[in-house]
Motif scaffolding. Sequence first.
Motif, short mmCIF file in Angstrom:
data_model
loop_
_atom_site.label_atom_id
_atom_site.label_comp_id
_atom_site.label_asym_id
_atom_site.label_seq_id
_atom_site.Cartn_x
_atom_site.Cartn_y
_atom_site.Cartn_z
N GLY A 1 0.78 -1.24 0.00
CA GLY A 1 0.00 0.00 0.00
C GLY A 1 0.80 1.27 0.00
N GLY A 2 2.09 1.21 -0.32
CA GLY A 2 2.92 2.42 -0.28
C GLY A 2 2.98 3.17 -1.60
N ALA A 3 2.26 2.72 -2.62
CA ALA A 3 2.30 3.41 -3.91
C ALA A 3 1.66 4.79 -3.80
N GLY A 4 2.24 5.75 -4.49
CA GLY A 4 1.65 7.09 -4.52
C GLY A 4 2.11 8.02 -3.41
N LEU A 5 2.97 7.53 -2.51
CA LEU A 5 3.50 8.42 -1.48
C LEU A 5 4.43 9.46 -2.11
N ARG A 6 4.44 10.66 -1.53
CA ARG A 6 5.23 11.74 -2.11
C ARG A 6 6.04 12.45 -1.03
N ARG A 7 7.21 12.91 -1.43
CA ARG A 7 8.10 13.59 -0.47
C ARG A 7 7.75 15.06 -0.30
N ASP A 8 6.86 15.58 -1.14
CA ASP A 8 6.46 16.98 -1.01
C ASP A 8 5.09 17.11 -0.33
N ARG A 9 4.64 16.05 0.35
CA ARG A 9 3.38 16.07 1.09
C ARG A 9 3.66 15.82 2.57
N SER A 10 2.74 16.24 3.42
CA SER A 10 2.87 16.02 4.85
C SER A 10 1.87 14.95 5.31
N TYR A 11 2.35 14.05 6.17
CA TYR A 11 1.54 12.92 6.59
C TYR A 11 1.55 12.77 8.11
N LEU A 12 0.45 12.22 8.62
CA LEU A 12 0.39 11.73 9.99
C LEU A 12 0.37 10.20 9.90
N VAL A 13 1.37 9.56 10.51
CA VAL A 13 1.44 8.10 10.54
C VAL A 13 0.93 7.61 11.88
N VAL A 14 -0.06 6.74 11.85
CA VAL A 14 -0.59 6.11 13.06
C VAL A 14 -0.34 4.62 12.93
N SER A 15 0.36 4.03 13.91
CA SER A 15 0.75 2.62 13.80
C SER A 15 0.53 1.89 15.12
N ASN A 16 0.33 0.58 15.00
CA ASN A 16 0.38 -0.26 16.20
C ASN A 16 1.84 -0.40 16.63
N HIS A 17 2.06 -0.78 17.90
CA HIS A 17 3.42 -0.80 18.44
C HIS A 17 3.62 -2.05 19.28
N VAL B 1 4.21 -4.93 6.49
CA VAL B 1 3.92 -3.53 6.81
C VAL B 1 2.80 -3.09 5.87
N ASP B 2 1.59 -2.97 6.41
CA ASP B 2 0.41 -2.63 5.62
C ASP B 2 0.10 -1.14 5.79
N ILE B 3 0.03 -0.40 4.68
CA ILE B 3 -0.18 1.04 4.71
C ILE B 3 -1.53 1.37 4.07
N GLN B 4 -2.40 2.01 4.86
CA GLN B 4 -3.73 2.39 4.37
C GLN B 4 -3.83 3.92 4.38
N PRO B 5 -3.66 4.60 3.23
CA PRO B 5 -3.84 6.06 3.21
C PRO B 5 -5.31 6.43 3.45
N ARG B 6 -5.53 7.45 4.24
CA ARG B 6 -6.89 7.92 4.54
C ARG B 6 -6.92 9.44 4.53
N GLU B 7 -8.05 9.99 4.15
CA GLU B 7 -8.23 11.43 4.24
C GLU B 7 -8.46 11.83 5.69
N LEU B 8 -8.04 13.04 6.02
CA LEU B 8 -8.25 13.57 7.37
C LEU B 8 -9.40 14.58 7.33
N VAL C 1 -0.88 2.63 9.51
CA VAL C 1 0.13 1.58 9.32
C VAL C 1 -0.12 0.43 10.29
N THR C 2 -0.06 -0.78 9.78
CA THR C 2 -0.21 -1.98 10.60
C THR C 2 1.00 -2.88 10.36
N VAL C 3 1.77 -3.13 11.43
CA VAL C 3 2.96 -3.99 11.35
C VAL C 3 2.61 -5.33 11.97
N VAL C 4 2.86 -6.41 11.23
CA VAL C 4 2.47 -7.75 11.67
C VAL C 4 3.67 -8.69 11.59
N TYR C 5 3.87 -9.47 12.65
CA TYR C 5 4.96 -10.45 12.74
C TYR C 5 4.38 -11.86 12.81
#
Length: 295
Positions: A75-91, A247-254, A222-226
Motif C-alpha cells: 500500500g505504499g504506492a503514490g506516497l510523495r516527499r512533497d506532502r505532509s503525513y500523519l502516521v498512526v501505527s500499532n506498536h 507492513v500494511d499502509i492504508q492512506p486515509r483522508e483527514l 500503518v499496521t505492522v504484523v509479525y
Amino acid sequence: MRRLLTAGSIILLLLLNTLILIGPLLLIAVLKLAAPNRRLRALFSRGVMWVAETWAEIDKLIFAWLVPTVWDIRGGAGLRRDRSYLVVSNHQSWVDIPALVLAFNRKTPYFKFFLKQELIWVPFLGLAFWALDYPFMKRYSKAYLARHPHMQGKDLEITKAACERFKDLPVTVVNYLEGTRCTPAKQAQQGSPYQHLLKPKAGGVAFTLAALGPQLDALLDVTVVYPGNRAPGFWALLSGQIPTIIVDIQPRELDPQLWAGDYERDPEFRQLVQGWVSGLWEEKDVRIADLKRQL
C-alpha cells in the motif's frame, strides 16, 4: 554461532554508519543554529534531512545485505516527499522502528516524533533533534493546571510555535496511539477489548492534530504484523530469526473537524475524536487477524 556473527556484523556496520554521519549532521546543525535568517535555516534543515535520510538508506542496505527477513510492504504506492503525513501505527517491538524506515525512507519526508521539551538539553542529541526539526512539546498535568489555571492551553501554544517551521518543509509525524509496546501482560492489565492491540489514547493524536492538522495532507494508517503470537525482539531481527514482516499502509483522508475543537475543554469534541480513534482501532484489530493468517 552463525547467528551471533551475523548479528555482530550488523551491529558493527550500523554503529560505523552512525559514527561516520553524526559528524556532518552536527556540523550542519551548528551552522543552522548560527544562521541569521529563516531562509538559511530552511536550507540547513534540508541538509540535515539529507544526512539523516542517507544514514537510514545505508541502514536499509545493511539489512538487505545481511538480514534474510522478507519485508512485505503493502500500500505504499503514490506516497510523495512533497506532502505532509500523519502516521498512526500499532506498536509491539523495537523492530517497528526499522519497519517504518524500510517503508517510508525517501518515499515520504523524513519522519518525526513529538519529543518532551526536556530532551532538547541532552548533549549532542538535543542539538540533532532540534536540527532535524523534531517538534518539542510541553504537556502540563491536570494537577498542575488545577493549581495554575492561567496556564490552560499554553502547552498547545508552545507546540504550535515549534511546528511553525513545517510551513517551509513537508513533514511525516509518527504517533503510536497505544503509548507503549503491546504485550499480552499489558493487554490483560488494562482489560483491552482488542485481540491484538492495547487501548488507544486519543489525547496524543488530538494534540498532534490541533498543532499540525491544517498542514497535513493525509493519514497513513500503518499496521505492522509479525509471525507467531509474540512480537520478536530486535535481536531476533539482527540474528535472522524473523522470516517475514508485513507492513500494511492504508492512506486515509483527514476530516478537518478533527482539529476544529478543544479536546481538553469540549466534551462533545472529545467524544468525536475518541470515536474516530476507536473506529480506526476496531478496523486495525480485524486487519491484524487477517494479515496474520497470511503469514
